[in-house]
Every structure is written in C-alpha cells, then in structure tokens.
Design an enzyme around this catalytic site. Sequence first.
Site, PDB file in Angstrom:
ATOM      1  N   LYS A 217      40.717  35.244  37.877  1.00 32.00           N
ATOM      2  CA  LYS A 217      41.123  34.116  38.731  1.00 32.00           C
ATOM      3  C   LYS A 217      40.473  34.200  40.104  1.00 32.00           C
ATOM      4  O   LYS A 217      39.920  33.221  40.610  1.00 32.00           O
ATOM      5  CB  LYS A 217      42.645  34.093  38.909  1.00 32.00           C
TER       6      LYS A 217
ATOM      7  N   ARG B 247      52.200  44.147  31.125  1.00 27.90           N
ATOM      8  CA  ARG B 247      51.936  43.114  32.130  1.00 27.90           C
ATOM      9  C   ARG B 247      51.570  41.797  31.451  1.00 27.90           C
ATOM     10  O   ARG B 247      52.010  40.726  31.864  1.00 27.90           O
ATOM     11  CB  ARG B 247      50.797  43.546  33.060  1.00 27.90           C
TER      12      ARG B 247
END
Length: 288
Positions: free
Chosen positions: A68, A234
């Site tokens: 990202k 995660r």
Amino acid sequence: MAAITRFSKPLALSHIRRCLCSSSAAAAVSDESNPHVTSPFGNYKITRRDPSERNVQWVFLGSPGVGKGTYASRLSNLLGVPHIATGDLVREELASSGPLSKQLTEIVNQGKLVSDEIIISLLAERLEAGEAKGQSGFILDGFPRTINQAEILEGVTDIDLVVNLRLPESVLIEKCLGRRICSQCGKNFNVASINVKGQNGNPGISMAPLLPPSHCMSKLVTRSDDTEKVVKERLRIYNEKSQPLEDYYLNKGKLMEFDLPGGIPESWPKLLEALNLDDFEERQSAAA
C-alpha cells in the site's frame, strides 16, 4: 491484465477525471456554501469542497505486506498530493511534545491499540494543517480499517475512491518473510524471489527481490514479528475485519479492487491504466 472488480470502470474514469481537472487548485476560503467541519472530536477548519475544485481524496486498502505504502507514495508524487499514513502520524506525535504524546506513550507501552478517536484527531489536525499550507487532496494509506472509522472519517472529510490492492495469501506470506531492514541506514529491502505459476486460468505472479547495496548486505535484520505464525495471524485478522469495510465502500459505489499482477515493474503501469492515469504520467514526464 490485472483484475478490477466491484467498481464500474466508466464510473471510475468519469469520477477521476472530475477529481483531476483542477489538481493544482489552492485551498479555498470557507464561506456559507463551504462550511468548516464539526466532528465529535473537535472543530476542524477543513473545508468540504466540490471534487472539481480540488485534487483527489483517495484511500488505499490492502493486506499487510501488499505494498500500500509503495503505490500510495508513487501516486502521491505523481499527482502532487500528500501521502498520509496514520502510523506515521502516531510515530510523529510520540516523538513530539504534542498534547497527545504522553497519552500515546502510555497506550503503546501497555501494548494497547490506539483508539479511533485519537487516530481521527491526529488525521483531522494533519488535514487542517495541509489546507493551511495550500495543499489540495490526499491519499490515505491503510485507513480506515473498520466501518466505525469510515463513518467517523465521513464526518471529517469526503472520500472519492477506495483502491483495494490484492495479492494471493501465499505471495503475501513470502513477501513478509522476505522483508529485511538495514540496521545501519534503516532502509527496507526484500530478499524473496517470488515465482508463482498460473493455475485454473489465473495468471502467474513473479516478483524479483529488492536487494540492498553491498555495504548494507551484512547489516540486514529481520523484523521480530515477521515469522510465518505471526504473519498468518495478521492476515487472518485483517481479512476478518476488511470484508465489512469493503462492503461498506462497495455499497457507496467507491470501491475498486485491483489484483497486483507482479512486482512494481509489472503492476505500476497496470495500476495507472486502471486509474486512467497512464497518459497523465506521460504528460507529466514531457512537461518536466
């Protein structure tokens, strides 16, 4: 061609053209038709402006390790808008003597999560400071992460487009396990060489390693939380929380999902094409 789903391209292109038509506009002076924002966490002098009078206001979503920050930063440089990562805002506040510094230090030392209220307060202050400097637009990196955060964010500013970057979980795990940091200069690298063959009509994915210069090679360290067990957990938590948020923006007609076809050399031009910015980059290069 990278897959783009759950967002109609004609709508996306028309919306992006509208957002880009005045990319260099300075911050407008507030008046009765452009009221300042009043949020539950304070009054912020952030003017809600028509998309045709400002630059883009985008959000980048994606699993840990998808990249990202890399793509948001590149688009930020291309479009001339701030790249805002809320994690950076928290770290900056911790390092300062600001009003939230002591509270944040206690939260971090106790291993607790930073509340939505604090995150939004930091973000709103950053947006207000940007407007005061004449900045127009922004690209948010990895925020919001929950529907509650998205709803609060709507009370602070407007979001034009949400880009959700995607990679197969097996590739994400390889990428995270390959991450390395130079203990001397602090730069990030990746030693993973990824080559996934295409199956069931899906294209393969190849990513070359991002190797450090020779003087950093002997100083590489691995993040303590980059273990397969931690990375998988995660990803599990992210996927569990991300689906409702994706549906939230899908229902608002703002979600664009983009399957990364490979590393930066393969993905960057495809992403620009999906955002109708391939010609924009060429014009910028020609004008430079």
